[in-house]
Design a protein around this motif. Structure first.
Motif, mmCIF file in Angstrom:
data_model
loop_
_atom_site.group_PDB
_atom_site.id
_atom_site.type_symbol
_atom_site.label_atom_id
_atom_site.label_comp_id
_atom_site.label_asym_id
_atom_site.label_seq_id
_atom_site.Cartn_x
_atom_site.Cartn_y
_atom_site.Cartn_z
ATOM 1 N N ASN A 13 0.861 -1.169 0.000
ATOM 2 C CA ASN A 13 0.000 0.000 0.000
ATOM 3 C C ASN A 13 0.907 1.231 0.000
ATOM 4 O O ASN A 13 1.128 1.862 1.031
ATOM 5 N N THR A 14 1.452 1.546 -1.169
ATOM 6 C CA THR A 14 2.416 2.637 -1.272
ATOM 7 C C THR A 14 1.776 3.981 -0.951
ATOM 8 O O THR A 14 2.445 4.865 -0.407
ATOM 9 N N GLY A 15 0.505 4.144 -1.274
ATOM 10 C CA GLY A 15 -0.186 5.397 -0.955
ATOM 11 C C GLY A 15 -0.230 5.639 0.542
ATOM 12 O O GLY A 15 0.051 6.740 1.020
ATOM 13 N N GLN A 16 -0.574 4.615 1.294
ATOM 14 C CA GLN A 16 -0.624 4.731 2.744
ATOM 15 C C GLN A 16 0.772 4.954 3.322
ATOM 16 O O GLN A 16 0.958 5.797 4.204
ATOM 17 N N LEU A 17 1.752 4.221 2.828
ATOM 18 C CA LEU A 17 3.128 4.380 3.289
ATOM 19 C C LEU A 17 3.601 5.815 3.063
ATOM 20 O O LEU A 17 4.179 6.439 3.950
ATOM 21 N N GLU A 18 3.332 6.334 1.881
ATOM 22 C CA GLU A 18 3.730 7.711 1.563
ATOM 23 C C GLU A 18 2.969 8.713 2.428
ATOM 24 O O GLU A 18 3.572 9.594 3.060
ATOM 25 N N ARG A 19 1.667 8.590 2.475
ATOM 26 C CA ARG A 19 0.796 9.551 3.153
ATOM 27 C C ARG A 19 1.006 9.578 4.673
ATOM 28 O O ARG A 19 1.071 10.638 5.279
ATOM 29 N N GLU A 20 1.110 8.408 5.269
ATOM 30 C CA GLU A 20 1.103 8.334 6.733
ATOM 31 C C GLU A 20 2.483 8.212 7.369
ATOM 32 O O GLU A 20 2.611 8.424 8.572
ATOM 33 N N LEU A 21 3.504 7.882 6.572
ATOM 34 C CA LEU A 21 4.829 7.705 7.167
ATOM 35 C C LEU A 21 5.891 8.561 6.471
ATOM 36 O O LEU A 21 6.532 9.398 7.111
ATOM 37 N N LEU A 22 6.063 8.375 5.179
ATOM 38 C CA LEU A 22 7.172 9.023 4.487
ATOM 39 C C LEU A 22 7.000 10.535 4.326
ATOM 40 O O LEU A 22 7.939 11.290 4.586
ATOM 41 N N ALA A 23 5.836 10.994 3.896
ATOM 42 C CA ALA A 23 5.629 12.443 3.714
ATOM 43 C C ALA A 23 5.714 13.195 5.043
ATOM 44 O O ALA A 23 6.418 14.216 5.117
ATOM 45 N N PRO A 24 5.045 12.734 6.105
ATOM 46 C CA PRO A 24 5.203 13.431 7.383
ATOM 47 C C PRO A 24 6.645 13.401 7.895
ATOM 48 O O PRO A 24 7.135 14.388 8.455
ATOM 49 N N LEU A 25 7.342 12.295 7.696
ATOM 50 C CA LEU A 25 8.732 12.189 8.123
ATOM 51 C C LEU A 25 9.602 13.178 7.356
ATOM 52 O O LEU A 25 10.454 13.862 7.929
ATOM 53 N N ARG A 26 9.390 13.279 6.050
ATOM 54 C CA ARG A 26 10.157 14.219 5.223
ATOM 55 C C ARG A 26 9.868 15.661 5.633
ATOM 56 O O ARG A 26 10.752 16.495 5.707
ATOM 57 N N LYS A 27 8.614 15.948 5.945
ATOM 58 C CA LYS A 27 8.210 17.315 6.281
ATOM 59 C C LYS A 27 8.750 17.770 7.640
ATOM 60 O O LYS A 27 9.266 18.876 7.777
ATOM 61 N N SER A 28 8.631 16.921 8.658
ATOM 62 C CA SER A 28 8.948 17.366 10.015
ATOM 63 C C SER A 28 10.187 16.711 10.618
ATOM 64 O O SER A 28 10.659 17.145 11.667
ATOM 65 N N GLY A 29 10.682 15.647 9.995
ATOM 66 C CA GLY A 29 11.843 14.950 10.545
ATOM 67 C C GLY A 29 11.503 13.958 11.634
ATOM 68 O O GLY A 29 12.377 13.289 12.170
ATOM 69 N N SER A 30 10.226 13.866 11.958
ATOM 70 C CA SER A 30 9.782 12.882 12.943
ATOM 71 C C SER A 30 8.367 12.441 12.573
ATOM 72 O O SER A 30 7.671 13.118 11.823
ATOM 73 N N VAL A 31 7.988 11.307 13.122
ATOM 74 C CA VAL A 31 6.630 10.819 12.859
ATOM 75 C C VAL A 31 6.265 9.767 13.898
ATOM 76 O O VAL A 31 7.114 9.009 14.368
#
Length: 146
Positions: A13-31
């Motif tokens: 589920n690449t959409g979920q991985l991107e939306r809920e983990l990778l994008a927030p991690l890239r934006k804020s440095g933490s998740v």
């Protein structure tokens, strides 16, 4: 009906991985996230995994079919492991015989190898990865290119 196509689009589920983990991690440095994952043996999204990643943490995203959109955009340094098809089958027979039984090799020939072949043809990870490693001999991996 196309098992290879279904695997390419549904196993991750690449959409979920991107939306809920990778994008927030890239934006804020933490998740802090909790995702439902595919239980391969049951063929259902019934496994739960949680992450609490703090700023400055080195995150390693490991798996197959990763060096493709949209995931590749979130990877700062990529490593592609190359393994010959015969070696993949040998390892599968050792690793997956208890799970798949006598059908192990046929399952790989029918599904997993064609998936990898399609991925390599379409996304060319051996050309886009920062480091390519020949991993046919797990005791002596060799750098192919960097």
């Amino acid at each position: 009906p196309d098992e290879v196509e279904a695997y390419c689009h549904n196993a991750f589920n690449t959409g979920q991985l991107e939306r809920e983990l990778l994008a927030p991690l890239r934006k804020s440095g933490s998740v802090r996230a909790s995702l439902r994952l595919l239980d391969v043996d049951r063929d259902e999204y019934s496994m739960q995994k949680s992450w609490d990643i703090k700023p400055g943490t080195l995150v390693i995203l490991e798996g197959s079919l990763l060096l493709r959109p949209p995931l590749a955009d979130y990877i700062d340094y990529s490593v592609h492991l190359e393994v010959e098809w015969d070696e993949m089958l040998r390892r599968a027979r050792l690793r997956d015989a208890d799970r798949f039984g006598e059908d192990t090799e046929q399952r790989y020939r029918r599904k997993y190898i064609p998936v990898q072949q399609r991925y390599i043809e379409e996304h060319r990870p051996h050309l886009t990865a920062d480091l390519v490693v020949d991993n046919n001999d797990v005791d002596a991996p060799a750098v192919v290119s960097s």
